[in-house]
Design a protein around this motif. Structure first.
Motif, short mmCIF file in Angstrom:
data_model
loop_
_atom_site.label_atom_id
_atom_site.label_comp_id
_atom_site.label_asym_id
_atom_site.label_seq_id
_atom_site.Cartn_x
_atom_site.Cartn_y
_atom_site.Cartn_z
N ARG A 2 -18.59 10.55 -19.85
CA ARG A 2 -19.40 11.33 -18.74
C ARG A 2 -18.33 12.01 -17.98
N GLN A 53 -23.98 16.75 -14.62
CA GLN A 53 -23.51 15.65 -15.30
C GLN A 53 -23.63 15.90 -16.79
N VAL A 55 -23.31 13.95 -20.24
CA VAL A 55 -22.97 12.56 -21.14
C VAL A 55 -22.78 12.96 -22.49
N ALA A 120 -27.35 10.62 -18.69
CA ALA A 120 -27.40 11.47 -17.42
C ALA A 120 -28.76 11.44 -16.75
#
Length: 123
Positions: A2, A53, A55, A120
């Motif tokens: 992440r 974010q 991922v 995410a």
């Protein structure tokens, strides 16, 4: 893995970067990109979207991601600084120099620390 990304300049700049990354085939191929709200202090209210974010999966390319960030940054007035955090590691891109981008790539390619692996979450 992440990765969280924040941009100086407020939510408008963050949303611009979000759209840019979602349109980049190399980033899209190896990462889920979402706008998320960063945890706020108990006496503060958070905004709708505070951070991006990502991922990532096995197709992740830190170099492609760094290039996408650098290219987006060059299109923005005032050349916004970008802060990227992975686990306990934080790298800020202030001027977009080759040294900064290499430092970012190295930090993203390191496999130390617990940076989570959940999907995410969109805000």
């Amino acid at each position: 893995m992440r990765v969280e990304v924040s941009v100086d300049g407020g939510e408008r700049e963050l949303r611009s970067l979000y759209v840019w990354l979602r349109q980049d085939p190399a980033v899209r191929r190896g990462a889920q990109v979402a706008l998320t709200q960063a945890p706020s202090a108990p006496d503060q209210m958070g905004t709708l979207a505070d951070v991006l974010q990502l991922v990532t999966d096995n197709a992740w390319s830190a170099a492609s991601f760094a290039l996408a960030l650098s290219t987006w940054r060059q299109t923005r007035p005032g050349r916004r600084s970008i802060t990227v955090q992975r686990g306990a590691t934080t790298v800020t891109v202030e001027n977009g120099s080759e040294e900064e981008l290499n430092r970012l790539i190295e930090a993203l390619e390191r496999s130390d620390g617990d940076d989570g692996g959940a999907e995410a979450q969109e805000v």
